[in-house]
Design a protein around this motif. Structure first.
Motif, PDB file in Angstrom:
ATOM      1  N   SER A  76      38.476  33.646  12.834  1.00  5.61           N
ATOM      2  CA  SER A  76      38.837  35.049  13.024  1.00  5.61           C
ATOM      3  C   SER A  76      40.281  35.210  13.473  1.00  5.61           C
ATOM      4  CB  SER A  76      37.910  35.700  14.067  1.00  5.61           C
ATOM      5  OG  SER A  76      36.575  35.680  13.619  1.00  5.61           O
ATOM      6  N   ASN A  77      40.826  34.168  14.070  1.00  8.12           N
ATOM      7  CA  ASN A  77      42.216  34.185  14.513  1.00  8.12           C
ATOM      8  C   ASN A  77      43.156  33.598  13.463  1.00  8.12           C
ATOM      9  OD1 ASN A  77      42.620  35.190  17.427  1.00  8.12           O
ATOM     10  ND2 ASN A  77      40.764  33.966  17.580  1.00  8.12           N
ATOM     11  N   GLY A  78      42.646  33.422  12.238  1.00  5.55           N
ATOM     12  CA  GLY A  78      43.497  33.004  11.128  1.00  5.55           C
ATOM     13  C   GLY A  78      43.761  31.520  11.017  1.00  5.55           C
ATOM     14  N   LYS A  79      43.008  30.704  11.766  1.00  8.78           N
ATOM     15  CA  LYS A  79      43.219  29.253  11.711  1.00  8.78           C
ATOM     16  C   LYS A  79      42.679  28.681  10.396  1.00  8.78           C
ATOM     17  CE  LYS A  79      44.899  28.967  15.919  1.00  8.78           C
ATOM     18  NZ  LYS A  79      46.339  28.704  16.119  1.00  8.78           N
ATOM     19  N   ARG A  80      43.405  27.723   9.843  1.00 12.53           N
ATOM     20  CA  ARG A  80      42.968  27.035   8.632  1.00 12.53           C
ATOM     21  C   ARG A  80      42.031  25.893   8.996  1.00 12.53           C
ATOM     22  NH1 ARG A  80      48.589  25.161   6.478  1.00 12.53           N
ATOM     23  NH2 ARG A  80      48.614  24.568   8.678  1.00 12.53           N
ATOM     24  N   ASN A  81      41.348  25.353   7.985  1.00 12.22           N
ATOM     25  CA  ASN A  81      40.424  24.243   8.230  1.00 12.22           C
ATOM     26  C   ASN A  81      41.122  23.085   8.940  1.00 12.22           C
ATOM     27  OD1 ASN A  81      38.688  25.820   6.763  1.00 12.22           O
ATOM     28  ND2 ASN A  81      37.942  24.162   5.461  1.00 12.22           N
ATOM     29  N   LYS A  82      42.338  22.787   8.498  1.00 14.73           N
ATOM     30  CA  LYS A  82      43.096  21.681   9.084  1.00 14.73           C
ATOM     31  C   LYS A  82      43.386  21.931  10.562  1.00 14.73           C
ATOM     32  CE  LYS A  82      47.349  18.983   8.422  1.00 14.73           C
ATOM     33  NZ  LYS A  82      48.580  18.848   7.590  1.00 14.73           N
ATOM     34  N   ASP A  83      43.759  23.175  10.886  1.00 16.69           N
ATOM     35  CA  ASP A  83      44.049  23.531  12.284  1.00 16.69           C
ATOM     36  C   ASP A  83      42.792  23.404  13.148  1.00 16.69           C
ATOM     37  OD1 ASP A  83      46.654  24.260  11.500  1.00 16.69           O
ATOM     38  OD2 ASP A  83      45.977  26.268  10.966  1.00 16.69           O
ATOM     39  N   ILE A  84      41.688  23.921  12.603  1.00 15.87           N
ATOM     40  CA  ILE A  84      40.424  23.891  13.356  1.00 15.87           C
ATOM     41  C   ILE A  84      39.969  22.457  13.590  1.00 15.87           C
ATOM     42  CG2 ILE A  84      37.970  24.544  13.285  1.00 15.87           C
ATOM     43  CD1 ILE A  84      38.833  27.005  11.636  1.00 15.87           C
ATOM     44  N   ALA A  85      40.091  21.635  12.565  1.00 20.61           N
ATOM     45  CA  ALA A  85      39.711  20.222  12.695  1.00 20.61           C
ATOM     46  C   ALA A  85      40.509  19.554  13.803  1.00 20.61           C
ATOM     47  CB  ALA A  85      39.928  19.503  11.366  1.00 20.61           C
ATOM     48  N   SER A  86      41.811  19.843  13.851  1.00 19.97           N
ATOM     49  CA  SER A  86      42.669  19.240  14.871  1.00 19.97           C
ATOM     50  C   SER A  86      42.315  19.739  16.269  1.00 19.97           C
ATOM     51  CB  SER A  86      44.140  19.556  14.558  1.00 19.97           C
ATOM     52  OG  SER A  86      44.988  19.067  15.572  1.00 19.97           O
ATOM     53  N   LEU A  87      42.111  21.048  16.410  1.00 24.13           N
ATOM     54  CA  LEU A  87      41.810  21.629  17.715  1.00 24.13           C
ATOM     55  C   LEU A  87      40.471  21.163  18.272  1.00 24.13           C
ATOM     56  CD1 LEU A  87      43.037  25.274  17.041  1.00 24.13           C
ATOM     57  CD2 LEU A  87      43.948  23.738  18.793  1.00 24.13           C
ATOM     58  N   LEU A  88      39.483  21.032  17.381  1.00 29.65           N
ATOM     59  CA  LEU A  88      38.137  20.656  17.828  1.00 29.65           C
ATOM     60  C   LEU A  88      37.871  19.153  17.721  1.00 29.65           C
ATOM     61  CD1 LEU A  88      35.976  23.558  16.309  1.00 29.65           C
ATOM     62  CD2 LEU A  88      37.119  23.417  18.532  1.00 29.65           C
ATOM     63  N   GLU A  89      38.886  18.434  17.226  1.00 32.45           N
ATOM     64  CA  GLU A  89      38.790  16.972  17.106  1.00 32.45           C
ATOM     65  C   GLU A  89      37.616  16.555  16.226  1.00 32.45           C
ATOM     66  OE1 GLU A  89      38.741  15.464  21.102  1.00 32.45           O
ATOM     67  OE2 GLU A  89      40.766  16.164  21.538  1.00 32.45           O
ATOM     68  N   PHE A 125      35.464  27.607  24.003  1.00 29.23           N
ATOM     69  CA  PHE A 125      34.359  26.771  24.458  1.00 29.23           C
ATOM     70  C   PHE A 125      34.703  25.285  24.419  1.00 29.23           C
ATOM     71  CE2 PHE A 125      32.109  30.640  22.933  1.00 29.23           C
ATOM     72  CZ  PHE A 125      31.572  31.014  24.153  1.00 29.23           C
ATOM     73  N   HIS A 126      35.546  24.890  23.494  1.00 30.84           N
ATOM     74  CA  HIS A 126      35.958  23.485  23.432  1.00 30.84           C
ATOM     75  C   HIS A 126      36.697  23.117  24.713  1.00 30.84           C
ATOM     76  CE1 HIS A 126      37.252  19.687  21.774  1.00 30.84           C
ATOM     77  NE2 HIS A 126      38.522  20.006  21.967  1.00 30.84           N
ATOM     78  N   ALA A 127      37.608  23.992  25.140  1.00 31.15           N
ATOM     79  CA  ALA A 127      38.350  23.751  26.371  1.00 31.15           C
ATOM     80  C   ALA A 127      37.418  23.764  27.581  1.00 31.15           C
ATOM     81  CB  ALA A 127      39.440  24.801  26.537  1.00 31.15           C
ATOM     82  N   LEU A 128      36.445  24.663  27.557  1.00 34.34           N
ATOM     83  CA  LEU A 128      35.479  24.726  28.656  1.00 34.34           C
ATOM     84  C   LEU A 128      34.736  23.410  28.801  1.00 34.34           C
ATOM     85  CD1 LEU A 128      33.706  26.055  30.792  1.00 34.34           C
ATOM     86  CD2 LEU A 128      32.431  27.181  28.955  1.00 34.34           C
ATOM     87  N   ARG A 129      34.273  22.855  27.680  1.00 38.06           N
ATOM     88  CA  ARG A 129      33.565  21.576  27.747  1.00 38.06           C
ATOM     89  C   ARG A 129      34.479  20.455  28.240  1.00 38.06           C
ATOM     90  NH1 ARG A 129      30.890  23.524  22.995  1.00 38.06           N
ATOM     91  NH2 ARG A 129      32.380  22.457  21.648  1.00 38.06           N
ATOM     92  N   SER A 130      35.739  20.488  27.819  1.00 36.29           N
ATOM     93  CA  SER A 130      36.696  19.466  28.258  1.00 36.29           C
ATOM     94  C   SER A 130      36.927  19.550  29.767  1.00 36.29           C
ATOM     95  CB  SER A 130      38.031  19.632  27.524  1.00 36.29           C
ATOM     96  OG  SER A 130      37.877  19.414  26.148  1.00 36.29           O
ATOM     97  N   ILE A 131      37.052  20.775  30.284  1.00 34.22           N
ATOM     98  CA  ILE A 131      37.239  20.968  31.724  1.00 34.22           C
ATOM     99  C   ILE A 131      36.032  20.450  32.489  1.00 34.22           C
ATOM    100  CG2 ILE A 131      37.356  22.739  33.535  1.00 34.22           C
ATOM    101  CD1 ILE A 131      39.129  24.360  31.581  1.00 34.22           C
ATOM    102  N   ARG A 132      34.835  20.754  31.994  1.00 35.27           N
ATOM    103  CA  ARG A 132      33.629  20.298  32.673  1.00 35.27           C
ATOM    104  C   ARG A 132      33.529  18.775  32.679  1.00 35.27           C
ATOM    105  NH1 ARG A 132      31.525  20.952  35.856  1.00 35.27           N
ATOM    106  NH2 ARG A 132      29.308  20.832  35.405  1.00 35.27           N
ATOM    107  N   ASN A 133      33.980  18.144  31.595  1.00 34.73           N
ATOM    108  CA  ASN A 133      33.945  16.682  31.535  1.00 34.73           C
ATOM    109  C   ASN A 133      34.967  16.049  32.463  1.00 34.73           C
ATOM    110  OD1 ASN A 133      31.881  16.622  29.633  1.00 34.73           O
ATOM    111  ND2 ASN A 133      33.280  16.641  27.889  1.00 34.73           N
ATOM    112  N   GLU A 134      36.165  16.656  32.525  1.00 39.31           N
ATOM    113  CA  GLU A 134      37.247  16.068  33.310  1.00 39.31           C
ATOM    114  C   GLU A 134      37.149  16.401  34.794  1.00 39.31           C
ATOM    115  OE1 GLU A 134      42.128  15.631  33.096  1.00 39.31           O
ATOM    116  OE2 GLU A 134      41.015  16.684  31.521  1.00 39.31           O
TER     117      GLU A 134
END
Length: 210
Positions: free
Chosen positions: A162-175, A63-72
């Motif tokens: 659910s895909n095993g991402k750590r808090n640090k990874d999630i923070a980076s991916l979702l900004e 969904f993060h990527a979806l929102r980015s696509i819609r914005n761009e």
């Protein structure tokens, strides 16, 4: 003719969609991609009217990527074509900017009807799903009911966990910062009525969040 890009990591799915749309003489397939970086390059190059997107393609973050696509690419109407549970993902997709959600179990007639409606500027949701969401009760405390009440961002965090991402990874991916991720985890535990992260992830996987 409407320009269409198809993004799905299964080659048979891409070919099948293209064949269906080619048969109508109403759409021009300008791109078929299987990965996130290919998709962004294709969108930048072609500026299509419609993007048919599977949320789980590699190098894409839901969904993060979806929102980015819609914005761009605000002039591109995004259609989610997915195998994820419709009762959970459909409205999340719409809230994140999609113009429609089509389950991969749909008939070709429903698929073409949905694309036609979306290409004309309307939103498409399965009628049963739309009615269910319009009529849903805030007191629905079933497992599915609890998932329905999650926000789009909460679903994103749950999917990454659910895909095993750590808090640090999630923070980076979702900004966002790690503290915010922790807040989302606490909120998810409460909303889903579970007592541990492991229980939450196991329950999520039952609903194909992984």
């Amino acid at each position: 003719m409407k320009k269409v890009v198809i993004a799905d990591h299964h080659p048979i799915t891409r070919k099948g969609i293209a064949a269906l749309l080619d048969g109508t003489n109403e759409y021009l397939i300008v791109g078929k991609v299987s990965r996130g970086h290919e998709l962004l390059q294709c969108l930048e190059r072609e500026r299509p009217d419609i993007l048919i997107l599977e949320l789980d393609i590699p190098e894409m973050n839901g969904f993060h990527a979806l929102r980015s696509i819609r914005n761009e690419f605000p002039n591109t109407r995004v259609v989610i074509f997915s195998s994820h549970p419709e009762e959970i993902y459909a409205m999340r997709s719409i809230k994140s900017g999609a113009a429609g959600y089509i389950p991969k179990t749909s008939s070709k007639e429903i698929f073409l009807q949905a694309i036609k409606r979306i290409s004309s500027g309307s939103i498409f949701l399965n009628e049963k799903i739309e009615q269910a969401y319009n009529n849903k009760s805030n007191t629905d405390n079933t497992i599915v009911g609890r998932y329905k009440k999650l926000s789009a961002r909460e679903v994103e965090v749950l999917n990454l966990l659910s895909n095993g991402k750590r808090n640090k990874d999630i923070a980076s991916l979702l900004e966002i910062n790690e503290k915010t991720v922790s807040t989302y985890k606490t909120r998810l535990l409460k909303k889903l009525n579970v007592s541990s992260l492991a229980e939450m992830i196991n329950q999520a996987r039952m609903f194909q969040f992984s």
